[in-house]
Every structure is written in structure tokens, then in C-alpha cells.
Design a protein around this motif. Structure first.
Motif, mmCIF file in Angstrom:
data_model
loop_
_atom_site.group_PDB
_atom_site.id
_atom_site.type_symbol
_atom_site.label_atom_id
_atom_site.label_comp_id
_atom_site.label_asym_id
_atom_site.label_seq_id
_atom_site.Cartn_x
_atom_site.Cartn_y
_atom_site.Cartn_z
ATOM 1 N N THR A 78 0.851 -1.180 0.000
ATOM 2 C CA THR A 78 0.000 0.000 0.000
ATOM 3 C C THR A 78 0.891 1.236 0.000
ATOM 4 O O THR A 78 1.768 1.380 0.856
ATOM 5 C CB THR A 78 -0.938 -0.001 1.219
ATOM 6 O OG1 THR A 78 -1.784 -1.147 1.123
ATOM 7 C CG2 THR A 78 -1.793 1.252 1.253
ATOM 8 N N VAL A 79 0.670 2.089 -0.979
ATOM 9 C CA VAL A 79 1.436 3.326 -1.106
ATOM 10 C C VAL A 79 0.501 4.489 -0.814
ATOM 11 O O VAL A 79 -0.527 4.644 -1.471
ATOM 12 C CB VAL A 79 2.022 3.458 -2.528
ATOM 13 C CG1 VAL A 79 2.690 4.820 -2.710
ATOM 14 C CG2 VAL A 79 3.019 2.339 -2.794
ATOM 15 N N ILE A 116 0.318 -3.021 -6.167
ATOM 16 C CA ILE A 116 0.282 -1.766 -5.412
ATOM 17 C C ILE A 116 -1.119 -1.181 -5.320
ATOM 18 O O ILE A 116 -1.818 -1.047 -6.324
ATOM 19 C CB ILE A 116 1.224 -0.732 -6.065
ATOM 20 C CG1 ILE A 116 2.680 -1.210 -5.895
ATOM 21 C CG2 ILE A 116 1.055 0.655 -5.442
ATOM 22 C CD1 ILE A 116 3.694 -0.373 -6.595
ATOM 23 N N THR A 117 -1.502 -0.841 -4.104
ATOM 24 C CA THR A 117 -2.738 -0.101 -3.881
ATOM 25 C C THR A 117 -2.347 1.327 -3.536
ATOM 26 O O THR A 117 -1.467 1.551 -2.706
ATOM 27 C CB THR A 117 -3.548 -0.716 -2.721
ATOM 28 O OG1 THR A 117 -3.869 -2.060 -3.064
ATOM 29 C CG2 THR A 117 -4.831 0.059 -2.476
ATOM 30 N N LEU A 118 -2.994 2.277 -4.217
ATOM 31 C CA LEU A 118 -2.665 3.686 -4.001
ATOM 32 C C LEU A 118 -3.710 4.316 -3.085
ATOM 33 O O LEU A 118 -4.914 4.145 -3.300
ATOM 34 C CB LEU A 118 -2.636 4.425 -5.343
ATOM 35 C CG LEU A 118 -2.092 5.858 -5.322
ATOM 36 C CD1 LEU A 118 -0.614 5.872 -4.963
ATOM 37 C CD2 LEU A 118 -2.318 6.544 -6.659
ATOM 38 N N GLU A 119 -3.243 5.012 -2.052
ATOM 39 C CA GLU A 119 -4.166 5.676 -1.126
ATOM 40 C C GLU A 119 -3.703 7.098 -0.872
ATOM 41 O O GLU A 119 -2.519 7.403 -0.959
ATOM 42 C CB GLU A 119 -4.227 4.942 0.223
ATOM 43 C CG GLU A 119 -4.746 3.521 0.183
ATOM 44 C CD GLU A 119 -6.257 3.430 -0.008
ATOM 45 O OE1 GLU A 119 -6.943 4.479 0.015
ATOM 46 O OE2 GLU A 119 -6.748 2.291 -0.187
ATOM 47 N N ALA A 130 8.897 17.564 3.400
ATOM 48 C CA ALA A 130 7.848 17.197 2.459
ATOM 49 C C ALA A 130 8.408 17.192 1.032
ATOM 50 O O ALA A 130 9.464 17.776 0.799
ATOM 51 C CB ALA A 130 6.717 18.211 2.576
ATOM 52 N N PRO A 131 7.699 16.579 0.080
ATOM 53 C CA PRO A 131 6.473 15.791 0.252
ATOM 54 C C PRO A 131 6.755 14.396 0.812
ATOM 55 O O PRO A 131 7.847 13.856 0.621
ATOM 56 C CB PRO A 131 5.903 15.684 -1.164
ATOM 57 C CG PRO A 131 6.885 16.260 -2.105
ATOM 58 C CD PRO A 131 8.036 16.762 -1.326
ATOM 59 N N SER A 132 5.746 13.829 1.463
ATOM 60 C CA SER A 132 5.898 12.566 2.160
ATOM 61 C C SER A 132 5.052 11.459 1.551
ATOM 62 O O SER A 132 3.948 11.699 1.066
ATOM 63 C CB SER A 132 5.485 12.726 3.625
ATOM 64 O OG SER A 132 6.100 13.846 4.200
ATOM 65 N N VAL A 133 5.606 10.265 1.635
ATOM 66 C CA VAL A 133 4.935 9.074 1.124
ATOM 67 C C VAL A 133 5.128 7.972 2.155
ATOM 68 O O VAL A 133 6.200 7.876 2.767
ATOM 69 C CB VAL A 133 5.557 8.653 -0.233
ATOM 70 C CG1 VAL A 133 5.140 7.242 -0.634
ATOM 71 C CG2 VAL A 133 5.164 9.641 -1.331
ATOM 72 N N ARG A 134 4.097 7.176 2.366
ATOM 73 C CA ARG A 134 4.230 6.021 3.265
ATOM 74 C C ARG A 134 4.025 4.745 2.471
ATOM 75 O O ARG A 134 3.083 4.626 1.701
ATOM 76 C CB ARG A 134 3.183 6.107 4.385
ATOM 77 C CG ARG A 134 3.164 4.876 5.304
ATOM 78 C CD ARG A 134 2.198 5.092 6.467
ATOM 79 N NE ARG A 134 2.053 3.890 7.266
ATOM 80 C CZ ARG A 134 1.275 3.777 8.350
ATOM 81 N NH1 ARG A 134 0.547 4.812 8.748
ATOM 82 N NH2 ARG A 134 1.208 2.644 9.019
ATOM 83 N N ILE A 135 4.943 3.808 2.641
ATOM 84 C CA ILE A 135 4.819 2.496 1.999
ATOM 85 C C ILE A 135 4.899 1.458 3.106
ATOM 86 O O ILE A 135 5.926 1.341 3.769
ATOM 87 C CB ILE A 135 5.929 2.271 0.963
ATOM 88 C CG1 ILE A 135 5.866 3.362 -0.112
ATOM 89 C CG2 ILE A 135 5.793 0.878 0.338
ATOM 90 C CD1 ILE A 135 6.993 3.300 -1.132
ATOM 91 N N GLY A 136 3.808 0.750 3.324
ATOM 92 C CA GLY A 136 3.752 -0.127 4.489
ATOM 93 C C GLY A 136 3.913 0.735 5.725
ATOM 94 O O GLY A 136 3.246 1.756 5.859
ATOM 95 N N ASP A 137 4.832 0.378 6.618
ATOM 96 C CA ASP A 137 5.053 1.196 7.800
ATOM 97 C C ASP A 137 6.244 2.129 7.657
ATOM 98 O O ASP A 137 6.704 2.725 8.622
ATOM 99 C CB ASP A 137 5.234 0.307 9.043
ATOM 100 C CG ASP A 137 3.884 0.004 9.691
ATOM 101 O OD1 ASP A 137 2.876 0.616 9.255
ATOM 102 O OD2 ASP A 137 3.835 -0.825 10.612
ATOM 103 N N ARG A 138 6.760 2.269 6.431
ATOM 104 C CA ARG A 138 7.903 3.167 6.237
ATOM 105 C C ARG A 138 7.489 4.478 5.614
ATOM 106 O O ARG A 138 6.745 4.514 4.642
ATOM 107 C CB ARG A 138 8.947 2.500 5.343
ATOM 108 C CG ARG A 138 10.114 2.026 6.176
ATOM 109 C CD ARG A 138 11.432 2.072 5.494
ATOM 110 N NE ARG A 138 12.091 3.369 5.597
ATOM 111 C CZ ARG A 138 13.359 3.528 5.303
ATOM 112 N NH1 ARG A 138 14.094 2.518 4.913
ATOM 113 N NH2 ARG A 138 13.907 4.722 5.386
#
Ligand SMILES: Cc1cc2nc3c(=O)[nH]c(=O)nc-3n(C[C@H](O)[C@H](O)[C@H](O)COP(=O)(O)O)c2cc1C
Ligand code: SF4
Ligand code: FES
Lengths: 163, 511
Positions: A78-79, A116-119, A130-138
Motif C-alpha cells: 500500500t502506497v 500496489i494499492t494507491l491511497e 515534504a512531500p511525504s509518502v508512506r509504503i507499508g510502515d515506512r
């Protein structure tokens, strides 16, 4: 690899039984189920309702109220892209456009290879880088489109189809 | 002799590659046969330097940053372990970095200095002294100390904390609760996260003191699910504090009980509103409750409940250690103590800035922040999160205190400052404010739920040049309706950023 287990009614019951003694147990239960199976299967609603002596409508109402809970299986990864103001000031709008194009999906959608699921997300608390992105818990900071491509490419073994 | 090296472990340091840097440092040291002791400290909140590596020397800790994985070899070559300061990434003595040196850190005094999970470190830096004092006082005396500090809630509404505690103390009940609001949903804020990741025992101590003050034996921390690092660190801190007798059924041998549990939110901004938060903790949808009754009287599961922001509770150990007056000695007017501001967005030197109330926004953005990251002119600043007004240059000299901001229709909120350069389109920002409200409204009242949807449509028409004058008037009316007719500040304050954009950046609505 998603790291999620296949759900069965018994496994769902186990998660519920481990937590149902807690006051206000519903959210912890929903988190536990989603953490383990990746989502909250529709069949879980009846089991939860029965166990907590609530109506199905109540349980369903709670699941649908919160953006975090999902009712269908996500992709392997999940991204999440931060859409909030601090990230906007550093180019989040063009990053999200880039991400959607690169992955060929919109928010709440999964790539056709189910990788990949985009959220969307509203702030990850990394607003000074910034800008910030979360992938899993990272969480990743200062994500340019190039950095985004690199992050995504390392997630997927197969090359993604670019539309 | 082994050299102590510090590599921070907070979300931002990790987001900028701290784990990779730490691993490379260990590998390089071992390849070179150098003895090091690697400490994963909290962050000092100098985020433009993250990952900021520090080396302990006889003169003090020396900082290097921002360090990338591939800088490590060169840093070793340049004498990192011997305290050599010749490498271009060297920032000199950490404590002498102006951004840090100019601050007045009371709440964040330990952040970045200690290993967040080390109880020994915490104790060595005044940790648990406030709790030890509180255990010697009766409940009323603790509340009086908090009242004397002048502390006002740091979650946004700035309500006096001591008065809230008094109400809960005076409410007769078998069971009472302490609820810590760690939902920190505002864009541009991360101070709560830093407390939980860099100095978690301070929050544990503050909540325990609150429990002693009002007679509550159970505390909950409602933490947003967007903070996985804070969750991991804080859960571990609770376990260690329990094992060491700072939590549980016999706190430090006093016979007094206090238990803590983290509950995760689920991605709903409105659950930061205290009554919505309580509904969520009870396992329901986060619908805002009408007030009265106040949560202090009818709160969690119907019981008297203190709901306080992380920073409010985190200020308490200092107050009980050094005295309410020592805290009140900082600040201006009715804003006492220090306010941890958070500088974010398009800024060269972003991070945490704890100062006594009274500094100006311009000092923050220019002296501390060093201007925009993009090097373009600064144009607009949003203070106080997504419900806060956008301020134009004419308002940047306002002193940072609750009353001065209120006087111009702005809010300090939780202390978030988000900077935008001249490429910002303020009509687009106004649209986002309305859009955010459509996404996050709890849906209970019409002006908020429907008003924000209409707001998005009207702004779209204005931006498309359709009946511009008529639609601007419609937007003005819509803002008034939301202001007057909303049950809580979600609908009631969404107009602030919209109206301020229309007022101060009207050109953007005409292009
Ligand atoms: C829409 C909305 C969101 C809020 N979000 C938060 C939040 O994330 N954290 C917080 O501490 N307070 C938040 N508040 C304020 C709380 O309702 C409440 O005033 C606060 O938790 C009280 O604690 P304090 O007195 O220590 O500030 C929010 C209020 C509103 C209306
Ligand atoms: S103003 Fe909005 S968020 Fe607040 S109670 Fe009304 S509908 Fe809910
Ligand atoms: S606004 Fe994107 S991380 Fe805070």
C-alpha cells in the motif's frame, strides 16, 4: 509478498476473542483483523456483531466511517501519498499526478498486477521534509517524482505497465 | 576506548534514511577496526539536518548533517571518530547551532539528547522528579500547581488545564479517566509525535500525575494510525515503565495505581475533536457530541474524563518538578510558558522551535527558518492547521500569543506553521480547505456536511470564471452559514482559511 494471511471464520473469531474483553473493543478488533488479513472481509461483520452483541448495521457503520478500514483485499503493497498542506507547498499535487500516471490507477485502486494499492493520506507528521509518502510502515521524505519511481520500482519485481 | 555516535530514530530521520546511515556507520567502523557505541537517540528537531549524526567529544557533541549513506566513508576519512570538524557536513557543537541555541526548551529539553527508551537516561535528565513530588502531595495541591503554571491546552482551544483538572477532581465518581489526545491531525504539526518518539516517559509521567491529581486509575492515549513509529516506541516505553514500577498497581511503592493503554485511531481527522475521540474510544463512529455536558463531567463511558493534548500533559512533569511559577515565568499576557512551534512546508530549515510566547512569526520564518526551500519569495503562511487562516506578509509581525492571533481572526492552534512560496494559488488552497471538510466532516450537521460540498462547487465555478461576482458573494454567504450553524470547529472554522484567502489574496480568485 503481502505478508497477509488468508482469513477463515475461525481465525477472525480468534482475533475477536483476544480483544473483546476490552472496553470499547470494536476499533482494536477491526485493526487486528485488517493487520492480519489486509482488509475486513464482509463475512467478518456478522461474526463481530454476534461476538460484541451489536447489530450488523452498527458494525458496518463503524467500518465505513473510518478511512483507514478497507473492505476489499489490497495489493501486496500500500502506497500512501500525503495530500495535506505542508506537502502541497512542496509539490505534492504534481507528485500525486505523477504517481497516478506511473501506476495507472487512481486513489483506492490497485494496479492490475495486484502489486500496489494507491491511497491518499492527510499528513504523516513529516511536514518539514515534504512531500511525504508512506509504503507499508515506512515513511519517506522529500519524495520527488524520480525518488517515487525508484521506491516503486524496488517494490515490484516486474516492470509496471505505464499508461 | 569506544566513541559514542548518535543516529536519531524519529520518523523524519528515518524518512531521510537514518537506518541506512546507522547500518553503514556500524559496517564502516567494524571494517576499520574502530570501536564505537552506536546510540539511536531521539531527534533534536533540526529536521533539515536529518539524519543528523552526532559524535561525543570531550568538548561536547558535534553534529554532522544531513548525512547520506554514501557520505559515511568520507566522514570516517575526515576523522569523524576523533571529533575532527573539517568535513563540509560538520555543523560544529550541536548545542551551539543557532537554531537550537536560541530556543527555550522546557518540554523538549531532553529530545534528541537521550535514548528515548532508556529509563536511566530519562532519570539522569530530571525524569520522574515531577512524579516523585506529586506522590508527596494531595490531589488538590497537584491541581493548584498546574493552575499556578498558567498552562493552557496545547491542542487548539487553549483552555486552562488546571481548571479542567479541577472540574474532574470535583466530580464524584468511582471511575475516572485520563485521555491523551495524540490524534495530531493538523498538517504542519509533529510536536506530539516527537514527544512520543523522542521522550515517551515524559508523557507517561505527565499522564500519571494527571491521574493522581484527579483520582483516575486508567489512561488511554488515542494515537493516530498515521504514526507507526510513535506507536512502536510508545508501546515499548509503556512496557518498560510498567516493569520498572512507574505504572501499574503500586506506583513507586505508593500503593497508588495507574494503567496506560494506546488505542489507535483509524484515519479520521474529526476524531481529534475531543467528543468525537471519546465516541471512537468507545468503539463507535466518531460523531461529535453536543456540549454540555462537558467531557470533564460526562466523558469516556459516561465517566468524568480529562482530555488533554500530548503537549499539555508533557508540560506537567516540568511544572511538578520546578514549580508552577517557574513555568509561568515564561510567556506574555495570558499565554504562559513555552509553545513548541513547528516550522514546515516550503522552508529551508524546518523543525521544532520551542520558545516562550511572544516571538513573531517573521522571526520564526526568517531567523530560524531561513526563508523558503525553493528560494522564491514567501507569499502565504497557514498557522494552526487546516482550519487556520492564511496570513499575508502584513500579519507576519504578530506576536505568537493566543490573544494577538484571535484579534485578527487567526489561531495558533497546535502551533503548526506551513510556509508557501509565490507559486501558490490561493484559490486552489481555499478549494482544498472546503474539500478537506467534505472528506473529514462527521456528517452530523448540514452546514458542515452540505456547506463544504457546495463550497467546493462554488470555488470551482469562480476559478472557471463563471458568474464570478455572484459566486464570490455566494461563497461569502456560505462561509457565514458554516461559521454560525456548525456544531463544532470543523465546520465552524473551515471558513477561516477560505475567508482569509479571499480577503488577502483576492487576485487569485480573479485569474
Ligand atoms: C476538528 C477538530 C480537530 C481537533 N484535533 C485535535 C488534535 O488532533 N489533537 C488535539 O490535541 N486536539 C484537537 N482538537 C481539540 C480538542 O477538541 C480538545 O480541545 C483538546 O484535545 C483538549 O486538550 P487541551 O486542553 O490539552 O488542548 C481538535 C478540535 C477540532 C474541532
Ligand atoms: S461541524 Fe462538521 S464535524 Fe462538527 S459536528 Fe457538525 S458535521 Fe460534524
Ligand atoms: S503535510 Fe504531508 S507529512 Fe504533514
Amino acid at each position: 509478498m503481502s505478508g497477509f494471511s488468508e482469513w477463515t471464520p475461525q481465525l477472525i473469531q480468534d482475533e475477536i476473542d483476544a480483544l473483546k474483553h476490552k472496553p470499547g473493543a470494536l476499533l482494536p478488533i477491526l485493526h487486528a483483523i485488517q493487520n492480519r488479513f489486509g482488509y475486513i472481509p464482509s463475512e467478518a461483520v456478522a461474526i463481530i456483531a454476534e461476538s460484541l452483541q451489536q447489530t450488523r448495521a452498527e458494525v458496518h457503520g463503524v467500518i465505513s466511517f473510518y478511512h483507514h478500514f478497507r473492505t476489499s483485499a489490497p495489493g501486496s503493497h500500500t502506497v500512501q501519498i500525503c495530500r495535506a498542506e505542508a506537502c502541497q507547498s512542496m509539490g505534492a499535487r504534481s507528485l500525486e499526478a505523477h504517481a497516478k500516471e506511473k501506476l495507472g490507477v487512481d486513489y483506492h485502486q490497485t494496479t492490475s498486477d495486484r502489486e500496489i494499492t494507491l491511497e491518499a493520506v492527510y499528513c504523516l507528521g513529516n511536514c518539514s521534509c515534504a512531500p511525504s509518502v508512506r509504503i507499508g510502515d515506512r515513511i519517506h521524505g522529500r519524495v520527488t517524482p524520480e525518488k517515487f519511481d525508484k521506491l516503486v520500482d524496488t517494490l515490484t519485481t516486474r516492470a509496471l505497465e505505464v499508461k | 576506548m569506544s566513541t559514542k555516535i548518535f543516529v536519531p530514530c524519529d520518523t523524519t530521520a528515518l524518512a531521510m534514511g537514518a537506518d541506512e546511515v546507522a547500518a553503514r556507520i556500524e559496517a564502516t567502523a567494524s571494517a576499520r577496526g574502530a570501536e564505537i557505541e552506536l546510540v539511536r537517540n531521539g531527534s533534536r528537531g533540526l529536521f533539515w539536518l536529518e539524519p543528523m549524526v552526532e559524535v561525543e567529544t570531550p568538548a561536547g557533541r558535534i553534529a554532522f548533517g544531513p548525512v547520506e549513506e554514501d557520505d559515511v566513508e568520507a566522514l570516517f576519512d575526515a576523522g569523524l571518530l576523533d571529533g575532527e570538524t573539517g568535513h563540509p557536513l560538520c555543523q560544529g557543537l550541536t548545542e551551539e547551532i543557532p537554531f537550537l541555541k536560541k530556543q527555550q526548551r522546557l518540554t523538549f529539553a531532553r529530545a534528541g539528547i537521550t535514548d528515548p527508551l532508556s529509563i536511566d537516561d530519562y532519570r539522569a535528565h530530571d525524569g520522574f522528579k515531577g512524579l516523585e513530588n506529586a506522590l508527596k502531595l494531595d490531589a488538590q495541591a497537584i491541581v493548584d500547581e498546574v493552575k499556578a503554571s498558567g498552562l493552557r491546552g496545547r491542542g487548539g482551544a487553549a483552555f486552562p488545564t488546571g481548571i479542567k483538572w479541577q472540574t474532574v477532581l470535583d466530580a464524584p465518581a468511582e471511575q475516572k479517566y485520563i485521555v491523551c489526545n495524540a490524534d495530531e491531525g493538523d498538517s504542519g504539526t509533529f510536536a506530539d509525535r516527537l514527544v512520543m518518539e523522542c521522550d515517551p516517559y515524559m508523557l507517561i509521567e505527565g499522564m500519571t500525575i494527571a491521574g493522581l491529581a484527579v483520582g483516575a486509575t486508567q489512561g488511554y492515549i488515542y494515537l493516530r494510525s498515521e504514526y507507526p513509529v510513535a506507536h512502536r516506541i510508545f508501546d515499548e516505553a509503556i512496557a518498560r515503565a510498567e516493569a520498572a514500577g512507574y505504572l501499574g498497581d503500586d506506583i513507586l511503592g505508593s500503593g497508588k495505581r495507574f494503567d496506560l493503554e494506546v488505542r489507535l485511531g483509524a484515519g479520521a481527522y474529526i476524531c481529534g475533536e475531543e467528543t468525537s475521540l471519546l465516541e471512537s474510544l468507545e468503539g463507535k463512529r466518531g460523531l461529535v457530541r453536543a456540549k454540555p455536558p462537558l467531557p470533564a463531567i460526562v466523558g469516556l463511558f459516561g465517566k468524568p474524563t480529562v482530555v488533554n493534548n500530548v503537549l499539555s500533559l508533557a508540560a506537567v512533569p516540568f511544572i511538578l518538578d520546578k514549580g508552577g511559577q517557574a513555568y509561568a515565568d515564561y510567556g506574555m499576557g495570558r499565554s504562559r510558558g513555552t509553545l513548541p512551534m513547528q516550522l514546515a512546508g516550503n522552508v529551508k530549515r524546518g523543525g521544532l522551535i520551542e520558545l516562550a510566547f511572544g516571538a513573531s512569526l517573521r522571526e520564526l520564518m526568517e531567523d530560524f527558518g531561513g526563508g523558503t526551500f525553493s528560494d522564491r519569495p514567501l507569499r502565504a503562511v497557514q498557522v494552526g492547521g487546516p482550519l487556520g487562516a492564511y496570513l499575508p506578509e502584513s500579519q507576519w509581525d504578530l506576536p505568537l500569543d493566543y490573544e494577538s492571533f484571535a484579534a485578527v481572526g487567526a489561531v495558533l492552534g497546535h502551533g503548526g506553521v506551513v510556509m508557501f512560496d509565490d507559486t501558490v494559488d490561493m484559490a486552489e488552497q481555499a478549494r482544498f480547505s472546503m474539500e478537506f471538510c467534505t472528506v473529514e466532516s462527521c456528517g452530523k450537521c448540514t452546514p458542515c456536511r452540505i456547506g463544504s460540498t457546495r463550497g467546493v462547487e462554488v470555488i470551482d465555478r469562480i476559478r472557471a470564471g463563471e458568474n464570478r461576482e455572484a459566486n464570490l458573494e455566494l461563497l461569502t454567504d456560505l462561509c457565514e452559514t458554516m461559521l454560525d450553524g456548525s456544531l463544532c470547529a470543523m465546520g465552524g472554522m473551515t471558513p477561516f482559511p477560505v475567508q482569509s484567502a479571499m480577503k488577502h489574496f483576492s487576485d487569485d480568485f480573479k485569474r
